[in-house]
Design an enzyme around this catalytic site. Structure first.
Site, PDB file in Angstrom:
ATOM      1  N   ARG A 104     -11.024   0.591  -5.197  1.00 59.61           N
ATOM      2  CA  ARG A 104     -11.744  -0.475  -4.501  1.00 59.61           C
ATOM      3  C   ARG A 104     -13.244  -0.286  -4.713  1.00 59.61           C
ATOM      4  NH1 ARG A 104     -11.457  -2.327   1.605  1.00 59.61           N
ATOM      5  NH2 ARG A 104     -11.214  -0.126   1.970  1.00 59.61           N
ATOM      6  N   THR A 108     -18.338  -4.521  -3.595  1.00 60.84           N
ATOM      7  CA  THR A 108     -17.650  -5.810  -3.459  1.00 60.84           C
ATOM      8  C   THR A 108     -16.364  -5.712  -2.640  1.00 60.84           C
ATOM      9  OG1 THR A 108     -16.301  -5.468  -5.429  1.00 60.84           O
ATOM     10  CG2 THR A 108     -18.473  -6.467  -5.764  1.00 60.84           C
ATOM     11  N   ASP A 200      -2.027   8.675   4.759  1.00 59.75           N
ATOM     12  CA  ASP A 200      -2.299   8.424   3.340  1.00 59.75           C
ATOM     13  C   ASP A 200      -1.093   8.872   2.522  1.00 59.75           C
ATOM     14  OD1 ASP A 200      -5.068   8.202   1.375  1.00 59.75           O
ATOM     15  OD2 ASP A 200      -3.221   9.039   0.551  1.00 59.75           O
ATOM     16  N   ASP A 203      -1.825  11.414  -0.345  1.00 58.42           N
ATOM     17  CA  ASP A 203      -2.100  12.771   0.154  1.00 58.42           C
ATOM     18  C   ASP A 203      -0.824  13.446   0.644  1.00 58.42           C
ATOM     19  OD1 ASP A 203      -4.788  12.951  -0.374  1.00 58.42           O
ATOM     20  OD2 ASP A 203      -5.395  12.118   1.563  1.00 58.42           O
TER      21      ASP A 203
HETATM   22  N1  URA Z   1      -2.564   3.447   1.610  1.00 56.37           N
HETATM   23  C1  URA Z   1      -2.027   4.499   2.270  1.00 56.37           C
HETATM   24  O1  URA Z   1      -1.721   5.510   1.670  1.00 56.37           O
HETATM   25  N2  URA Z   1      -1.865   4.392   3.595  1.00 56.37           N
HETATM   26  C2  URA Z   1      -2.196   3.302   4.281  1.00 56.37           C
HETATM   27  O2  URA Z   1      -2.010   3.279   5.503  1.00 56.37           O
HETATM   28  C3  URA Z   1      -2.742   2.214   3.576  1.00 56.37           C
HETATM   29  C4  URA Z   1      -2.917   2.304   2.243  1.00 56.37           C
END
Ligand code: URA
Length: 209
Positions: A104, A108, A200, A203
């Site tokens: 991302r 922007t 995440d 992760d």
């Molecule tokens: N990507 C992720 O790994 N977790 C989220 O909650 C949103 C996007």
């Protein structure tokens, strides 16, 4: 919403609950992501066309069915989508695997492609896009735009957890695309993480935090 499938199989729901638990470590998390992808893949491949063949059994000839040569490609979105690949390949071992990476842009806030390596005949394949989380839907829309520009005609998006906002965004821009997920969560936080979600996904799959 037409073309959006929230899969409610009890095994899938049970595994998603284990996945959400903050005490689930990377080894179990990886295994669960793969198993969930397999269970979702079973549903997402339900409409593959069949053709009739005859097979000689030890006792006679059976009129039976095989997949009618529909060519599949699996495209994980880097990096969390990688965790879902082996689950799909267990179901469709002959599928080709492409990779797409997007980040991302901090200014922007729009997704920008930084990596693409796709099968050369991607335009002649049905594509299953893999990403555990559908948050805002912006990456999903960029991925579908990207694949359509490359001539792909049939695309299915596979997620584990989605948000209503993400589903609506994707559906409004690409109503022709089928979307599969196992849960729809209530909201996004200011960092665009799904709440309650599972944290995440990258992760937790790769143990990087
Ligand atoms: N990507 C992720 O790994 N977790 C989220 O909650 C949103 C996007």
């Amino acid at each position: 919403m037409e073309n959006v499938f929230v899969l409610d199989h009890p095994l899938l729901q049970h595994k998603i609950s284990l996945l959400r638990d903050k005490n689930t470590g990377p080894k179990e998390f990886r295994e669960l992501v793969e198993e969930i992808a397999l269970l979702e893949g079973y549903e997402a491949t339900r409409d593959l066309p069949l053709k009739q063949v005859q097979v000689e059994t030890p006792l006679g000839v059976a009129d039976t069915n095989v997949i009618a040569g529909s060519k599949l490609a699996v495209v994980p979105i880097l990096r969390a989508g990688l965790g879902m690949v082996d689950g799909i390949l267990k179901l469709v071992p002959a599928a080709k695997v492409g990779h797409l990476g997007l980040y991302r842009d901090p200014q922007t806030k729009e997704p920008v492609e930084y990596y693409a390596k796709l099968p050369v005949d991607i335009d002649r394949r049905e594509v299953l896009v893999l990403d555990p989380m559908l948050a805002t839907g912006n990456t999903a829309c960029a991925v579908v735009d990207n694949l359509k520009k490359r001539g792909v005609k049939k695309i299915k998006m596979m997620y584990i957890i989605a948000t209503q906002e993400g589903l609506e965004n994707l559906h409004n821009q690409h109503p022709d695309i089928k979307v599969y997920c196992g849960a729809v969560d209530r909201t996004l936080n200011e960092d665009a993480y799904i709440v309650p979600g599972l944290g995440d996904a990258g992760d937790r799959i790769f143990g990087t935090k």
